[in-house]
Write a protein that holds these residues in place. Sequence first.
Motif, PDB file in Angstrom:
ATOM      1  N   ALA A  10      -8.980   1.441 -37.937  1.00 35.02           N
ATOM      2  CA  ALA A  10      -9.183  -0.001 -38.146  1.00 35.02           C
ATOM      3  C   ALA A  10     -10.659  -0.404 -38.185  1.00 35.02           C
ATOM      4  O   ALA A  10     -10.973  -1.593 -38.193  1.00 35.02           O
ATOM      5  CB  ALA A  10      -8.448  -0.822 -37.100  1.00 35.02           C
ATOM      6  N   LYS A  11     -11.566   0.579 -38.239  1.00 39.22           N
ATOM      7  CA  LYS A  11     -12.999   0.274 -38.315  1.00 39.22           C
ATOM      8  C   LYS A  11     -13.460   0.317 -39.769  1.00 39.22           C
ATOM      9  O   LYS A  11     -13.308   1.345 -40.433  1.00 39.22           O
ATOM     10  CB  LYS A  11     -13.803   1.257 -37.469  1.00 39.22           C
ATOM     11  CG  LYS A  11     -13.504   1.175 -35.986  1.00 39.22           C
ATOM     12  CD  LYS A  11     -14.256   2.230 -35.208  1.00 39.22           C
ATOM     13  CE  LYS A  11     -13.923   2.177 -33.717  1.00 39.22           C
ATOM     14  NZ  LYS A  11     -14.590   3.263 -32.955  1.00 39.22           N
ATOM     15  N   ILE A  12     -14.008  -0.785 -40.240  1.00 41.73           N
ATOM     16  CA  ILE A  12     -14.341  -0.921 -41.663  1.00 41.73           C
ATOM     17  C   ILE A  12     -15.846  -1.058 -41.848  1.00 41.73           C
ATOM     18  O   ILE A  12     -16.500  -1.866 -41.188  1.00 41.73           O
ATOM     19  CB  ILE A  12     -13.600  -2.134 -42.253  1.00 41.73           C
ATOM     20  CG1 ILE A  12     -12.095  -1.810 -42.333  1.00 41.73           C
ATOM     21  CG2 ILE A  12     -14.143  -2.513 -43.618  1.00 41.73           C
ATOM     22  CD1 ILE A  12     -11.257  -2.938 -42.866  1.00 41.73           C
ATOM     23  N   SER A  13     -16.376  -0.268 -42.775  1.00 42.04           N
ATOM     24  CA  SER A  13     -17.804  -0.335 -43.106  1.00 42.04           C
ATOM     25  C   SER A  13     -18.055  -1.112 -44.386  1.00 42.04           C
ATOM     26  O   SER A  13     -19.129  -1.678 -44.565  1.00 42.04           O
ATOM     27  CB  SER A  13     -18.379   1.075 -43.260  1.00 42.04           C
ATOM     28  OG  SER A  13     -17.828   1.719 -44.406  1.00 42.04           O
ATOM     29  N   SER A  14     -17.061  -1.127 -45.282  1.00 40.99           N
ATOM     30  CA  SER A  14     -17.244  -1.746 -46.598  1.00 40.99           C
ATOM     31  C   SER A  14     -15.946  -2.398 -47.042  1.00 40.99           C
ATOM     32  O   SER A  14     -14.859  -1.829 -46.869  1.00 40.99           O
ATOM     33  CB  SER A  14     -17.663  -0.695 -47.631  1.00 40.99           C
ATOM     34  OG  SER A  14     -18.772   0.051 -47.180  1.00 40.99           O
ATOM     35  N   LEU A  15     -16.071  -3.589 -47.633  1.00 35.04           N
ATOM     36  CA  LEU A  15     -14.890  -4.326 -48.093  1.00 35.04           C
ATOM     37  C   LEU A  15     -15.293  -5.195 -49.281  1.00 35.04           C
ATOM     38  O   LEU A  15     -16.280  -5.920 -49.214  1.00 35.04           O
ATOM     39  CB  LEU A  15     -14.361  -5.205 -46.961  1.00 35.04           C
ATOM     40  CG  LEU A  15     -13.100  -6.030 -47.223  1.00 35.04           C
ATOM     41  CD1 LEU A  15     -11.889  -5.124 -47.316  1.00 35.04           C
ATOM     42  CD2 LEU A  15     -12.900  -7.062 -46.117  1.00 35.04           C
ATOM     43  N   ALA A  16     -14.541  -5.086 -50.398  1.00 35.89           N
ATOM     44  CA  ALA A  16     -14.867  -5.874 -51.591  1.00 35.89           C
ATOM     45  C   ALA A  16     -13.645  -5.957 -52.494  1.00 35.89           C
ATOM     46  O   ALA A  16     -12.753  -5.102 -52.442  1.00 35.89           O
ATOM     47  CB  ALA A  16     -16.024  -5.242 -52.360  1.00 35.89           C
ATOM     48  N   VAL A  17     -13.598  -7.009 -53.310  1.00 40.22           N
ATOM     49  CA  VAL A  17     -12.592  -7.114 -54.368  1.00 40.22           C
ATOM     50  C   VAL A  17     -13.230  -6.599 -55.646  1.00 40.22           C
ATOM     51  O   VAL A  17     -14.253  -7.111 -56.088  1.00 40.22           O
ATOM     52  CB  VAL A  17     -12.104  -8.564 -54.544  1.00 40.22           C
ATOM     53  CG1 VAL A  17     -11.147  -8.662 -55.730  1.00 40.22           C
ATOM     54  CG2 VAL A  17     -11.411  -9.040 -53.264  1.00 40.22           C
ATOM     55  N   ALA A  47     -22.942  -0.342 -39.442  1.00 42.63           N
ATOM     56  CA  ALA A  47     -22.313  -1.464 -38.753  1.00 42.63           C
ATOM     57  C   ALA A  47     -20.848  -1.569 -39.188  1.00 42.63           C
ATOM     58  O   ALA A  47     -20.519  -1.361 -40.358  1.00 42.63           O
ATOM     59  CB  ALA A  47     -23.052  -2.757 -39.069  1.00 42.63           C
ATOM     60  N   LEU A  48     -19.979  -1.899 -38.246  1.00 44.12           N
ATOM     61  CA  LEU A  48     -18.536  -1.877 -38.508  1.00 44.12           C
ATOM     62  C   LEU A  48     -17.879  -3.177 -38.071  1.00 44.12           C
ATOM     63  O   LEU A  48     -18.346  -3.853 -37.159  1.00 44.12           O
ATOM     64  CB  LEU A  48     -17.888  -0.712 -37.756  1.00 44.12           C
ATOM     65  CG  LEU A  48     -18.394   0.691 -38.103  1.00 44.12           C
ATOM     66  CD1 LEU A  48     -17.958   1.676 -37.038  1.00 44.12           C
ATOM     67  CD2 LEU A  48     -17.895   1.115 -39.470  1.00 44.12           C
ATOM     68  N   THR A  49     -16.792  -3.499 -38.743  1.00 41.67           N
ATOM     69  CA  THR A  49     -15.922  -4.588 -38.316  1.00 41.67           C
ATOM     70  C   THR A  49     -14.527  -4.020 -38.093  1.00 41.67           C
ATOM     71  O   THR A  49     -14.193  -2.950 -38.623  1.00 41.67           O
ATOM     72  CB  THR A  49     -15.856  -5.714 -39.362  1.00 41.67           C
ATOM     73  OG1 THR A  49     -15.403  -5.157 -40.610  1.00 41.67           O
ATOM     74  CG2 THR A  49     -17.224  -6.344 -39.570  1.00 41.67           C
ATOM     75  N   THR A  50     -13.735  -4.714 -37.327  1.00 42.17           N
ATOM     76  CA  THR A  50     -12.374  -4.252 -37.041  1.00 42.17           C
ATOM     77  C   THR A  50     -11.366  -5.141 -37.762  1.00 42.17           C
ATOM     78  O   THR A  50     -11.392  -6.359 -37.633  1.00 42.17           O
ATOM     79  CB  THR A  50     -12.099  -4.283 -35.524  1.00 42.17           C
ATOM     80  OG1 THR A  50     -13.034  -3.430 -34.865  1.00 42.17           O
ATOM     81  CG2 THR A  50     -10.682  -3.797 -35.231  1.00 42.17           C
ATOM     82  N   VAL A  51     -10.496  -4.492 -38.539  1.00 39.96           N
ATOM     83  CA  VAL A  51      -9.456  -5.203 -39.289  1.00 39.96           C
ATOM     84  C   VAL A  51      -8.148  -4.439 -39.104  1.00 39.96           C
ATOM     85  O   VAL A  51      -8.053  -3.265 -39.472  1.00 39.96           O
ATOM     86  CB  VAL A  51      -9.802  -5.306 -40.790  1.00 39.96           C
ATOM     87  CG1 VAL A  51      -8.704  -6.064 -41.536  1.00 39.96           C
ATOM     88  CG2 VAL A  51     -11.154  -5.977 -40.995  1.00 39.96           C
ATOM     89  N   SER A  52      -7.137  -5.078 -38.559  1.00 39.01           N
ATOM     90  CA  SER A  52      -5.852  -4.415 -38.330  1.00 39.01           C
ATOM     91  C   SER A  52      -5.136  -4.172 -39.659  1.00 39.01           C
ATOM     92  O   SER A  52      -5.441  -4.814 -40.670  1.00 39.01           O
ATOM     93  CB  SER A  52      -4.970  -5.279 -37.429  1.00 39.01           C
ATOM     94  OG  SER A  52      -4.511  -6.423 -38.145  1.00 39.01           O
ATOM     95  N   PRO A  53      -4.171  -3.257 -39.694  1.00 38.44           N
ATOM     96  CA  PRO A  53      -3.385  -3.056 -40.910  1.00 38.44           C
ATOM     97  C   PRO A  53      -2.750  -4.351 -41.412  1.00 38.44           C
ATOM     98  O   PRO A  53      -2.754  -4.629 -42.617  1.00 38.44           O
ATOM     99  CB  PRO A  53      -2.333  -2.042 -40.482  1.00 38.44           C
ATOM    100  CG  PRO A  53      -2.989  -1.256 -39.401  1.00 38.44           C
ATOM    101  CD  PRO A  53      -3.828  -2.258 -38.658  1.00 38.44           C
ATOM    102  N   GLU A  54      -2.206  -5.148 -40.491  1.00 36.05           N
ATOM    103  CA  GLU A  54      -1.569  -6.407 -40.885  1.00 36.05           C
ATOM    104  C   GLU A  54      -2.578  -7.365 -41.525  1.00 36.05           C
ATOM    105  O   GLU A  54      -2.281  -8.019 -42.531  1.00 36.05           O
ATOM    106  CB  GLU A  54      -0.930  -7.071 -39.666  1.00 36.05           C
ATOM    107  CG  GLU A  54       0.248  -6.322 -39.075  1.00 36.05           C
ATOM    108  CD  GLU A  54      -0.166  -5.168 -38.164  1.00 36.05           C
ATOM    109  OE1 GLU A  54       0.732  -4.435 -37.704  1.00 36.05           O
ATOM    110  OE2 GLU A  54      -1.386  -4.995 -37.913  1.00 36.05           O
TER     111      GLU A  54
END
Length: 327
Positions: free
Chosen positions: A50-57, A100-107
């Motif tokens: 659940a640790k995310i380094s990168s997120l984009a559409v 740097a990381l953010t936490t995002v659950s599967p849901e």
Amino acid sequence: MKEAAFYQPRKNNTVQCLLCPHYCVISPGKNGICQGRINIDGSLYSDTYAKISSLAVDPVEKKPLYHFYPGEKVLSVGTYGCNFRCQYCQNWEISQQKPALTTVSPEELVELACQKNTIGIAFTYSEPSIWYEYILETASLAQERDLRVVLVTNGYINEKPLHTLLPVLDGINVDLKSFRTNFYKDICEGTLNPVLENITLMAARVHLEITTLVISGENDSQKEVEKMFSWLSTIDSDIPVHLTRYFPAYKFKKAPTSLGKMEEVYQIARKYMDYVYLGNIQGDFGKITRCPVCGRELLVRDYYTSRKLMKGNKCPQCGKEIYGEFK
């Protein structure tokens, strides 16, 4: 953090990870080669869960996937770490370091993919297979919401974990780095055969595309390229192939691959494969999807924007069924 799948305890509180062909034996308090799995008091845990380094559409074409819902958007997400050490890695800041990381659950991730009006989720950027537990849970939830799930991977995973994961995947792009064992050993710190075996397995189960980064003097000899695509054609000559142009990155300082070399490799690949594309190069050459039977233009691309010139998945001129998933 979540207890890892596919490991076995050993003496003195060590554990052996069974996720990938490295089979790391990990001491207490230490990580495996991939940096994503840690031994805590004799149990193995997913340190990246659940640790995310990168997120984009992104456009799905950017993965790259050219025959998988062209023109649609996908939620791209990645963590950190990798079970390879490619000396030319384009994403080394997250594959070889901990950002740097953010936490995002599967849901939460599935809900975000729905809110962003995407076709689904692409696990990409760093090596997704080391994120195994998170992907398995998220993908199962995504299927319940009629979302597609994509993996952009080096293909370096053991057969049993892959078999468990494939039912919740819809598309895969495998980075086939070379067709030489020494390239994988010396430059990537891995082995070739497991990747080839997994490509064969994936091709029979999900939508598959292949990417090869062409590096002058390393994996671009005529002999090697002929062997690579001759082998791939025996699995399925319809598998789309993406040839991307190397630029200096991480520990590799070689000059960018020449345009002439890119066209040469493209022409060799076209002898064996029906759909071959060029990446990291301006212009239309190597970007258009044509019917392999009659040559009719079927998909025209402008960078990462696709324009479809056919209905369904058949050539409007000769009726040839085109490999892929099309809306």
